[in-house]
Design an enzyme around this catalytic site. Sequence first.
Site, PDB file in Angstrom:
ATOM      1  N   GLU A 196       0.811  -1.210   0.000  1.00  0.00           N
ATOM      2  CA  GLU A 196       0.000   0.000   0.000  1.00  0.00           C
ATOM      3  C   GLU A 196       0.848   1.265   0.000  1.00  0.00           C
ATOM      4  O   GLU A 196       0.526   2.244  -0.672  1.00  0.00           O
ATOM      5  CB  GLU A 196      -0.955  -0.018   1.192  1.00  0.00           C
ATOM      6  CG  GLU A 196      -1.994  -1.124   1.124  1.00  0.00           C
ATOM      7  CD  GLU A 196      -2.866  -1.051  -0.123  1.00  0.00           C
ATOM      8  OE1 GLU A 196      -3.049   0.038  -0.678  1.00  0.00           O
ATOM      9  OE2 GLU A 196      -3.360  -2.103  -0.561  1.00  0.00           O
ATOM     10  N   HIS A 291      -6.220  -5.656  -9.964  1.00  0.00           N
ATOM     11  CA  HIS A 291      -5.737  -6.745  -9.125  1.00  0.00           C
ATOM     12  C   HIS A 291      -5.601  -8.048  -9.903  1.00  0.00           C
ATOM     13  O   HIS A 291      -4.866  -8.948  -9.501  1.00  0.00           O
ATOM     14  CB  HIS A 291      -6.686  -6.985  -7.946  1.00  0.00           C
ATOM     15  CG  HIS A 291      -6.731  -5.876  -6.953  1.00  0.00           C
ATOM     16  ND1 HIS A 291      -7.681  -4.884  -6.991  1.00  0.00           N
ATOM     17  CD2 HIS A 291      -5.938  -5.596  -5.896  1.00  0.00           C
ATOM     18  CE1 HIS A 291      -7.494  -4.053  -5.988  1.00  0.00           C
ATOM     19  NE2 HIS A 291      -6.437  -4.446  -5.307  1.00  0.00           N
TER      20      HIS A 291
END
Length: 369
Positions: A196, A291
Amino acid sequence: MSRPSRPETAPCAARLAPHRRHAAGCGCFIIPTRVLDRFAQDEQLPEAQRKSFADAASIETEWRKVRSASQQLMRMAHSVLPTGMTALAAAAPPVVSVFDCRHGMALPGTPFCDPAHATDETARRTFAETTAMAEFLRLAFNRNSLDDAGMGLLSSIHFSVGYNNAFWNGLQMTYGDGDGNIFIDFTRSNDVIAHELTHGLTEYTAGFAYRNQAGGLNESVSDVFGSMFRQWRAGQSVQQADWLIGRDIMGPGALARGYTCLRDLANPGAEHCLSPQPAHFDQYRNGMDPHDSSGIPNQAFYRAAMAIGGHSWEKTGRIWYHALTGYRPSPNLSMRSFANRTRSLARQIFGSEPSIRRAVDQAWLAVGL
């Protein structure tokens, strides 16, 4: 000027002052929407747990829109504002701050005055791994924080109740505690923390958009740096690493179903992945969730690193880092263009080692690029 030796912790009041409280913004999330949707419809789970997955999925689209606007503003600022202070700013190490949402949704929350020694285990872990990520960027790539100018690294923990995700919202990191069954505390996987934070690194450098091929590159870069960081922390070679993403946030319910990770760079489509991915470009389609499409460049990095050997961050990672940071912002870059960047950089950086050039080239050819 010499580089700072390590990130710093500012006094509690000083850390709170620069951060205005704001409602939860958008973000790049570690858990894809389709996984949240799947569990939201899973009748084997209690109704309250299904609802928590549905709620998390329902707001992700809107959060992405806000983050996209933030990225556009950042690119404009970089193109028009003076940068003369960068050299001075680079002398200061990043301040690492941790805030407690106390299961609410207002960000950043209440500051921990001394997160390194807090009684809250999640706070201590978040501080330690965020600090380590800053050290990794400094030691491996000579970079001072995400912006290379000592940007403070702010994290909020205990976001909402049983929240099944972690995200970068353009300004900071936010972590949920998980539902305790499918997922557990998202700070438990240091590759999730690095993943992240790397979305912030991408935002300050290549600025990949979160759609189509650039979106896949955006997610892949975060997986790659997350994996490298996990290996760096463990002192592992590429042969010793398991190449899994999110192994340590799998809860007992996920493990009981045979899921050992979110993703696997070595085998993107494996059944043990909670979020399996394609591994070849002929499986790519515009509009894919980033993703999913990130499995293609993930597999290329894994193949190159294994062929080159040693530590992933020393040679292969250096090539990928410069492919991300050494060019002007390119929000709509194609995967083939990124692949060709790495080929070119392998020649430039390791001109005396033709085996590295061959390894990078063959890795991309193996995934159809």
